[in-house]
Scaffold this active site. Structure first.
Site, PDB file in Angstrom:
ATOM      1  N   GLY A   1       0.779  -1.234   0.000  1.00  0.00           N
ATOM      2  CA  GLY A   1       0.000   0.000   0.000  1.00  0.00           C
ATOM      3  C   GLY A   1       0.815   1.291   0.000  1.00  0.00           C
TER       4      GLY A   1
ATOM      5  N   ASP B   1      -5.162   2.760  10.378  1.00  0.00           N
ATOM      6  CA  ASP B   1      -6.591   2.546  10.571  1.00  0.00           C
ATOM      7  C   ASP B   1      -6.788   2.112  12.031  1.00  0.00           C
ATOM      8  OD1 ASP B   1      -9.278   2.133   9.928  1.00  0.00           O
ATOM      9  OD2 ASP B   1      -8.948   0.171   9.069  1.00  0.00           O
TER      10      ASP B   1
END
Ligand code: IMP
Ligand code: MG
Length: 185
Positions: free
Chosen positions: A49, A108
Site C-alpha cells: 500500500g 486505521d
C-alpha cells in the site's frame, strides 16, 4: 469522472486530488529533511500500500537515506483488519543502532504498525518514527500516533495512490472513496 478513466466508475467521490497529495508530500519531505539533519535514516516501506507514497516521499527528502521494504499481512477479509499480523517479507538491512522511518499508507486500527514498530524496537533501532499518508483516527484500536501524516480522513474505505481493494485500484492517481456497492456485493 476524472479523465473519463474507467477505474473511477467504482468510486463514489474523489477525497484527495493528486495536486493536493503532491503538495502535502513535498511539504512532509521538507519537514523530515529538517528533522533528520545530519542523519542517514533507513526508510522502511510497508508494501504494497505504501509503495506509491514511499517513492514520492523519498524523492522529496534531501538526506542520504537507505530504503528497505517489508510486507506485512493483517489477516482478515474485506475492508477491515483482523489484528493477526504476519511478516511475509522481512527487511534486508539490520536496523540495530539506526534511525528508522516507517512509511505506511494508512493508519486505521493501528494494529499493523504497532506490531512492526515493536518488532523493530526489539531489534535495537536507535529511533523509530512513523510517516503515514492517511490517518483514520476514528477506528484506532491501539494507542498509536503517527509522527508524520499528510491527511486525516473520515471513516470511509478509500483506494488509490497505492491503496487497494482486493488488490485493485492502487494505480488511481487520486485518493478516492470506493462505492460501498463494490465491497458489499
Ligand atoms: P490497520 O487497521 O491500522 O492495521 O491497517 C492495516 C492496513 O489496512 C493498512 O495498511 C491498509 O493496507 C489497510 N487499510 C485500512 N484502511 C484502508 C482503506 O480505507 N483502504 C484501503 N486499505 C485500508
Ligand atoms: Mg497497507
Amino acid at each position: 469522472m476524472e479523465n473519463g478513466r474507467k477505474m473511477y466508475r467504482d468510486c463514489a467521490e474523489i477525497l484527495v486530488r493528486r495536486e493536493e497529495i503532491a503538495q502535502a508530500v513535498r511539504k512532509l519531505g521538507e519537514i523530515i529533511t529538517h528533522d533528520y539533519e545530519g542523519k542517514a535514516p533507513v526508510m522502511v516501506c510497508i508494501l504494497k500500500g505504501a509503495s506509491v507514497f514511499f517513492t514520492d516521499l523519498a524523492r522529496e527528502i534531501d538526506l542520504p537515506v537507505e530504503m528497505d521494504f517489508m510486507i506485512a499481512s493483517s489477516y482478515g477479509s474485506g475492508t477491515s483488519s483482523s489484528g493477526n499480523v504476519r511478516i511475509r517479507k522481512d527487511l534486508d538491512i539490520d536496523v540495530a543502532g539506526r534511525d528508522v522511518l516507517i512509511v505506511e499508507d494508512i493508519v486505521d486500527t493501528g494494529v499493523t504498525l504497532n506490531f512492526i514498530r515493536n518488532m523493530l524496537s526489539h531489534r535495537g533501532a536507535a529511533s523509530i518514527r512513523v510517516a503515514t499518508l492517511l490517518d483514520k483516527p476514528s477506528r484506532r484500536k491501539v494507542d498509536l500516533k503517527a509522527d508524520y501524516f499528510c491527511f486525516t480522513i473520515p471513516n470511509a474505505f478509500v483506494v488509490g495512490y497505492g491503496l487497494d481493494y482486493d488488490e485493485k485500484y492502487r494505480n488511481l492517481p487520486d485518493i478516492c472513496i470506493l462505492s460501498p456497492e463494490i465491497y458489499q456485493k
